[in-house]
Write a protein that holds these residues in place. Sequence first.
Motif, PDB file in Angstrom:
ATOM      1  N   MET A   1      -2.729   6.803   8.939  1.00 30.76           N
ATOM      2  CA  MET A   1      -3.368   6.110   7.848  1.00 30.76           C
ATOM      3  C   MET A   1      -4.878   6.148   8.069  1.00 30.76           C
ATOM      4  SD  MET A   1      -2.485   2.264   6.403  1.00 30.76           S
ATOM      5  CE  MET A   1      -0.809   2.406   6.891  1.00 30.76           C
ATOM      6  N   ASP A   2      -5.619   6.457   7.014  1.00 33.99           N
ATOM      7  CA  ASP A   2      -7.072   6.544   7.151  1.00 33.99           C
ATOM      8  C   ASP A   2      -7.696   5.140   7.229  1.00 33.99           C
ATOM      9  OD1 ASP A   2      -8.539   6.044   4.236  1.00 33.99           O
ATOM     10  OD2 ASP A   2      -6.430   6.653   4.076  1.00 33.99           O
ATOM     11  N   THR A   4      -9.969   3.592   5.493  1.00 32.07           N
ATOM     12  CA  THR A   4     -10.105   2.878   4.222  1.00 32.07           C
ATOM     13  C   THR A   4      -8.788   2.224   3.837  1.00 32.07           C
ATOM     14  OG1 THR A   4     -11.872   4.338   3.479  1.00 32.07           O
ATOM     15  CG2 THR A   4     -10.694   3.119   1.770  1.00 32.07           C
ATOM     16  N   THR A   5      -7.704   2.960   3.936  1.00 32.33           N
ATOM     17  CA  THR A   5      -6.399   2.412   3.593  1.00 32.33           C
ATOM     18  C   THR A   5      -6.036   1.258   4.518  1.00 32.33           C
ATOM     19  OG1 THR A   5      -5.693   4.562   2.760  1.00 32.33           O
ATOM     20  CG2 THR A   5      -3.966   2.967   3.280  1.00 32.33           C
ATOM     21  N   THR A   6      -6.290   1.416   5.790  1.00 33.70           N
ATOM     22  CA  THR A   6      -5.999   0.356   6.752  1.00 33.70           C
ATOM     23  C   THR A   6      -6.791  -0.905   6.420  1.00 33.70           C
ATOM     24  OG1 THR A   6      -5.539   1.978   8.468  1.00 33.70           O
ATOM     25  CG2 THR A   6      -6.023  -0.267   9.201  1.00 33.70           C
ATOM     26  N   THR A   8      -8.313  -1.787   3.543  1.00 28.77           N
ATOM     27  CA  THR A   8      -7.988  -2.406   2.258  1.00 28.77           C
ATOM     28  C   THR A   8      -6.622  -3.086   2.297  1.00 28.77           C
ATOM     29  OG1 THR A   8      -7.172  -0.301   1.365  1.00 28.77           O
ATOM     30  CG2 THR A   8      -9.466  -0.878   0.884  1.00 28.77           C
ATOM     31  N   ARG A   9      -5.657  -2.484   2.951  1.00 27.20           N
ATOM     32  CA  ARG A   9      -4.333  -3.131   3.058  1.00 27.20           C
ATOM     33  C   ARG A   9      -4.415  -4.422   3.868  1.00 27.20           C
ATOM     34  NH1 ARG A   9      -0.017   1.837   3.721  1.00 27.20           N
ATOM     35  NH2 ARG A   9      -0.294   2.624   1.594  1.00 27.20           N
ATOM     36  N   THR A  71     -15.880   0.415   4.217  1.00 29.86           N
ATOM     37  CA  THR A  71     -15.202   1.709   4.142  1.00 29.86           C
ATOM     38  C   THR A  71     -15.177   2.263   2.717  1.00 29.86           C
ATOM     39  OG1 THR A  71     -12.999   0.730   3.883  1.00 29.86           O
ATOM     40  CG2 THR A  71     -13.738   1.216   6.135  1.00 29.86           C
ATOM     41  N   THR A 152      -9.436   1.320  -6.501  1.00 34.32           N
ATOM     42  CA  THR A 152      -9.547   2.183  -5.326  1.00 34.32           C
ATOM     43  C   THR A 152      -8.750   3.464  -5.553  1.00 34.32           C
ATOM     44  OG1 THR A 152      -9.757   0.260  -3.882  1.00 34.32           O
ATOM     45  CG2 THR A 152      -9.141   2.333  -2.833  1.00 34.32           C
ATOM     46  N   THR A 154      -6.474   6.531  -4.929  1.00 38.33           N
ATOM     47  CA  THR A 154      -5.394   6.789  -3.954  1.00 38.33           C
ATOM     48  C   THR A 154      -5.621   8.148  -3.308  1.00 38.33           C
ATOM     49  OG1 THR A 154      -4.002   7.684  -5.687  1.00 38.33           O
ATOM     50  CG2 THR A 154      -3.743   5.355  -5.166  1.00 38.33           C
ATOM     51  N   ARG A 155      -5.182   8.263  -2.082  1.00 36.46           N
ATOM     52  CA  ARG A 155      -5.384   9.536  -1.356  1.00 36.46           C
ATOM     53  C   ARG A 155      -4.079  10.221  -1.156  1.00 36.46           C
ATOM     54  NH1 ARG A 155     -10.607   9.487   1.640  1.00 36.46           N
ATOM     55  NH2 ARG A 155     -11.566   7.579   1.033  1.00 36.46           N
TER      56      ARG A 155
END
Length: 155
Positions: A1-2, A4-6, A8-9, A71, A152, A154-155
């Motif tokens: 997991m990148d 940013t995702t980490t 924001t979650r 991020t 945001t 999505t990737r």
Amino acid sequence: MDPTTTATRAHDVCTAALALAIVPEPFGRRRRAMGFDDYVRHQQRADAVMRRLAPALSVLAMGTGAAATATLARSAPRAAAARAMSVAAVAGAVVLTVRVHVPVNERLRTWRPGAEAPGWRQARARWERAHVVRRGLVVVAAAATAASAAATPTR
């Protein structure tokens, strides 16, 4: 997991937890109608839990929000702005809590059922008014977090 995702979650979860701890009012109407003895017992129990829980949740929501903002700053500036708004709303709730709720709760910890404290109704009214504002700030934080999540990419 990148990263940013980490970030924001983590912020999503922490802000949701804070909102769930502060916003619902299952005993609000009842609390506002209580006599002194019941009010003291109820608030002392609630204070014993919330004075430990709320600061931790608030710090986590602000910290993860700051990380998420950082991020997202380059890749999604609108989403980052919404995260920053969420952090600001939680910070406002913290300031309100420290300025209004903490002093009232400290007085309340010295009260004993059966010995009505002078000025308790005024203290309760002040606490309740500030609580409405605090709940509103936490709702703003949650809404800003949700708006950021929707904005945001999505990737």
